[in-house]
Design a protein around this motif. Structure first.
Motif, PDB file in Angstrom:
ATOM      1  N   ASP A  23      -1.361  -6.226  -1.084  1.00 29.31           N
ATOM      2  CA  ASP A  23      -2.066  -5.128  -1.453  1.00 29.31           C
ATOM      3  C   ASP A  23      -3.753  -5.447  -1.596  1.00 29.31           C
ATOM      4  O   ASP A  23      -4.400  -4.661  -1.018  1.00 29.31           O
ATOM      5  CB  ASP A  23      -1.867  -4.594  -2.913  1.00 29.31           C
ATOM      6  N   VAL A  24      -4.000  -6.682  -1.556  1.00 27.86           N
ATOM      7  CA  VAL A  24      -5.331  -7.199  -1.652  1.00 27.86           C
ATOM      8  C   VAL A  24      -5.827  -7.180  -0.001  1.00 27.86           C
ATOM      9  O   VAL A  24      -7.060  -7.014   0.307  1.00 27.86           O
ATOM     10  CB  VAL A  24      -5.861  -8.515  -2.345  1.00 27.86           C
ATOM     11  N   LEU A  25      -4.790  -7.620   0.590  1.00 29.87           N
ATOM     12  CA  LEU A  25      -5.224  -7.838   2.071  1.00 29.87           C
ATOM     13  C   LEU A  25      -5.311  -6.119   2.614  1.00 29.87           C
ATOM     14  O   LEU A  25      -6.369  -5.924   3.342  1.00 29.87           O
ATOM     15  CB  LEU A  25      -4.100  -8.424   2.999  1.00 29.87           C
ATOM     16  N   CYS A  26      -4.465  -5.653   2.232  1.00 30.84           N
ATOM     17  CA  CYS A  26      -4.704  -3.944   2.812  1.00 30.84           C
ATOM     18  C   CYS A  26      -5.893  -3.322   1.980  1.00 30.84           C
ATOM     19  O   CYS A  26      -6.471  -2.402   2.797  1.00 30.84           O
ATOM     20  CB  CYS A  26      -3.612  -3.147   2.500  1.00 30.84           C
ATOM     21  N   GLN A  27      -6.224  -3.557   0.846  1.00 34.98           N
ATOM     22  CA  GLN A  27      -7.482  -3.196   0.554  1.00 34.98           C
ATOM     23  C   GLN A  27      -8.885  -3.868   1.564  1.00 34.98           C
ATOM     24  O   GLN A  27      -9.655  -2.953   1.762  1.00 34.98           O
ATOM     25  CB  GLN A  27      -7.804  -3.770  -0.766  1.00 34.98           C
ATOM     26  N   ALA A  28      -8.723  -4.980   1.729  1.00 35.45           N
ATOM     27  CA  ALA A  28      -9.781  -5.706   2.580  1.00 35.45           C
ATOM     28  C   ALA A  28      -9.877  -4.827   3.958  1.00 35.45           C
ATOM     29  O   ALA A  28     -10.765  -4.558   4.441  1.00 35.45           O
ATOM     30  CB  ALA A  28      -9.672  -7.097   2.887  1.00 35.45           C
ATOM     31  N   ARG A  29      -8.935  -4.435   4.539  1.00 36.24           N
ATOM     32  CA  ARG A  29      -8.659  -3.388   5.728  1.00 36.24           C
ATOM     33  C   ARG A  29      -9.234  -2.196   5.419  1.00 36.24           C
ATOM     34  O   ARG A  29      -9.973  -1.729   6.387  1.00 36.24           O
ATOM     35  CB  ARG A  29      -7.075  -3.419   6.052  1.00 36.24           C
ATOM     36  N   GLN A  56     -19.393 -11.856  11.689  1.00 35.72           N
ATOM     37  CA  GLN A  56     -19.731 -13.230  10.936  1.00 35.72           C
ATOM     38  C   GLN A  56     -19.027 -13.307   9.627  1.00 35.72           C
ATOM     39  O   GLN A  56     -18.657 -14.348   8.915  1.00 35.72           O
ATOM     40  CB  GLN A  56     -21.010 -13.421  10.773  1.00 35.72           C
ATOM     41  N   VAL A  57     -18.747 -12.182   8.918  1.00 33.05           N
ATOM     42  CA  VAL A  57     -17.959 -11.926   7.720  1.00 33.05           C
ATOM     43  C   VAL A  57     -16.507 -12.256   7.800  1.00 33.05           C
ATOM     44  O   VAL A  57     -15.792 -12.754   6.975  1.00 33.05           O
ATOM     45  CB  VAL A  57     -18.623 -10.475   6.956  1.00 33.05           C
ATOM     46  N   LEU A  58     -16.059 -11.652   8.776  1.00 35.03           N
ATOM     47  CA  LEU A  58     -14.618 -11.741   9.105  1.00 35.03           C
ATOM     48  C   LEU A  58     -13.845 -13.215   8.938  1.00 35.03           C
ATOM     49  O   LEU A  58     -14.437 -13.926  10.034  1.00 35.03           O
ATOM     50  CB  LEU A  58     -14.083 -10.869  10.321  1.00 35.03           C
ATOM     51  N   PRO A  59     -12.877 -13.401   8.363  1.00 34.05           N
ATOM     52  CA  PRO A  59     -12.549 -14.837   8.347  1.00 34.05           C
ATOM     53  C   PRO A  59     -11.488 -14.944   9.786  1.00 34.05           C
ATOM     54  O   PRO A  59     -11.016 -14.061  10.264  1.00 34.05           O
ATOM     55  CB  PRO A  59     -11.514 -14.904   7.025  1.00 34.05           C
ATOM     56  N   PRO A  63      -7.074 -11.506  11.575  1.00 37.27           N
ATOM     57  CA  PRO A  63      -5.964 -10.831  12.564  1.00 37.27           C
ATOM     58  C   PRO A  63      -4.526 -11.059  12.032  1.00 37.27           C
ATOM     59  O   PRO A  63      -3.608 -10.162  12.001  1.00 37.27           O
ATOM     60  CB  PRO A  63      -6.001 -11.584  13.833  1.00 37.27           C
ATOM     61  N   LEU A  64      -4.172 -11.951  11.399  1.00 34.82           N
ATOM     62  CA  LEU A  64      -3.013 -12.254  10.591  1.00 34.82           C
ATOM     63  C   LEU A  64      -2.840 -11.390   9.472  1.00 34.82           C
ATOM     64  O   LEU A  64      -1.739 -10.995   9.078  1.00 34.82           O
ATOM     65  CB  LEU A  64      -2.942 -13.830  10.165  1.00 34.82           C
ATOM     66  N   TRP A  65      -3.913 -11.281   8.703  1.00 31.87           N
ATOM     67  CA  TRP A  65      -3.837 -10.246   7.695  1.00 31.87           C
ATOM     68  C   TRP A  65      -3.588  -9.019   8.092  1.00 31.87           C
ATOM     69  O   TRP A  65      -2.803  -8.134   7.722  1.00 31.87           O
ATOM     70  CB  TRP A  65      -5.105 -10.476   6.832  1.00 31.87           C
ATOM     71  N   MET A  66      -4.360  -8.526   9.256  1.00 30.11           N
ATOM     72  CA  MET A  66      -4.061  -7.101   9.707  1.00 30.11           C
ATOM     73  C   MET A  66      -2.622  -6.870  10.225  1.00 30.11           C
ATOM     74  O   MET A  66      -2.054  -5.938   9.879  1.00 30.11           O
ATOM     75  CB  MET A  66      -5.001  -6.875  10.667  1.00 30.11           C
ATOM     76  N   GLU A  67      -2.174  -8.200  10.948  1.00 30.39           N
ATOM     77  CA  GLU A  67      -0.456  -7.810  11.162  1.00 30.39           C
ATOM     78  C   GLU A  67       0.184  -7.680   9.861  1.00 30.39           C
ATOM     79  O   GLU A  67       1.270  -6.929  10.214  1.00 30.39           O
ATOM     80  CB  GLU A  67      -0.363  -9.106  11.851  1.00 30.39           C
ATOM     81  N   ALA A  68      -0.020  -8.195   8.932  1.00 31.14           N
ATOM     82  CA  ALA A  68       0.860  -8.326   7.704  1.00 31.14           C
ATOM     83  C   ALA A  68       0.426  -7.012   7.017  1.00 31.14           C
ATOM     84  O   ALA A  68       1.580  -6.241   6.670  1.00 31.14           O
ATOM     85  CB  ALA A  68       0.086  -9.343   6.836  1.00 31.14           C
ATOM     86  N   CYS A  69      -0.427  -6.372   7.205  1.00 35.13           N
ATOM     87  CA  CYS A  69      -0.724  -5.005   6.731  1.00 35.13           C
ATOM     88  C   CYS A  69       0.019  -4.006   7.474  1.00 35.13           C
ATOM     89  O   CYS A  69       0.556  -2.986   6.950  1.00 35.13           O
ATOM     90  CB  CYS A  69      -2.250  -4.704   6.663  1.00 35.13           C
ATOM     91  N   ARG A  70      -0.086  -4.078   8.870  1.00 32.78           N
ATOM     92  CA  ARG A  70       0.414  -3.199   9.733  1.00 32.78           C
ATOM     93  C   ARG A  70       2.387  -3.377   9.524  1.00 32.78           C
ATOM     94  O   ARG A  70       2.879  -2.286   9.526  1.00 32.78           O
ATOM     95  CB  ARG A  70       0.294  -3.451  11.211  1.00 32.78           C
ATOM     96  N   TYR A  71       2.731  -4.343   9.159  1.00 30.32           N
ATOM     97  CA  TYR A  71       4.115  -4.729   8.853  1.00 30.32           C
ATOM     98  C   TYR A  71       4.397  -3.965   7.641  1.00 30.32           C
ATOM     99  O   TYR A  71       5.505  -3.097   7.652  1.00 30.32           O
ATOM    100  CB  TYR A  71       4.495  -6.010   8.759  1.00 30.32           C
ATOM    101  N   GLU A  72       3.763  -3.980   6.582  1.00 26.40           N
ATOM    102  CA  GLU A  72       3.950  -3.203   5.316  1.00 26.40           C
ATOM    103  C   GLU A  72       3.644  -1.967   5.520  1.00 26.40           C
ATOM    104  O   GLU A  72       4.570  -1.115   5.125  1.00 26.40           O
ATOM    105  CB  GLU A  72       2.740  -3.868   4.533  1.00 26.40           C
ATOM    106  N   ASP A  73       2.935  -1.478   6.338  1.00 25.86           N
ATOM    107  CA  ASP A  73       2.906  -0.060   6.833  1.00 25.86           C
ATOM    108  C   ASP A  73       3.994   0.584   7.226  1.00 25.86           C
ATOM    109  O   ASP A  73       4.538   1.580   6.970  1.00 25.86           O
ATOM    110  CB  ASP A  73       1.617   0.394   7.590  1.00 25.86           C
TER     111      ASP A  73
END
Length: 85
Positions: A23-29, A56-59, A63-73
């Motif tokens: 949920d925290v990753l998706c909030q960042a997204r 510069q801000v994005l760690p 991309p891995l976080w966004m993939e995890a969010c997409r999987y959860e979606d």
């Protein structure tokens, strides 16, 4: 206003780095989506500068976080089976 959106993104990234919570990753997204929406309304020169700041801000793990969010979606839209007796 731009600095406010960037600060929200940075805070959610820091939180995501400390928590093991999807949920925290998706909030960042969501914060990045809001930021990009705001940036798209800026003049082109400001857009370019904002994009550079965002990069510069994005760690590195973004991309891995966004993939995890997409999987959860995908899981939230899955079809539930019912058995009628």
């Amino acid at each position: 206003m731009l600095s406010h959106h960037i600060e929200n993104l940075q805070n959610s990234i820091l939180w995501a780095q400390q928590q093991d919570d999807l949920d925290v990753l998706c909030q960042a997204r969501d914060h990045l989506t809001q930021l990009m929406s705001f940036v798209s309304e800026l003049p082109m020169v400001d857009q370019i500068q904002a994009q550079q700041t965002i990069e510069q801000v994005l760690p590195m793990e973004w991309p891995l976080w966004m993939e995890a969010c997409r999987y959860e979606d995908g899981n939230s839209t899955s079809v539930t089976e019912f058995t009628l007796h």
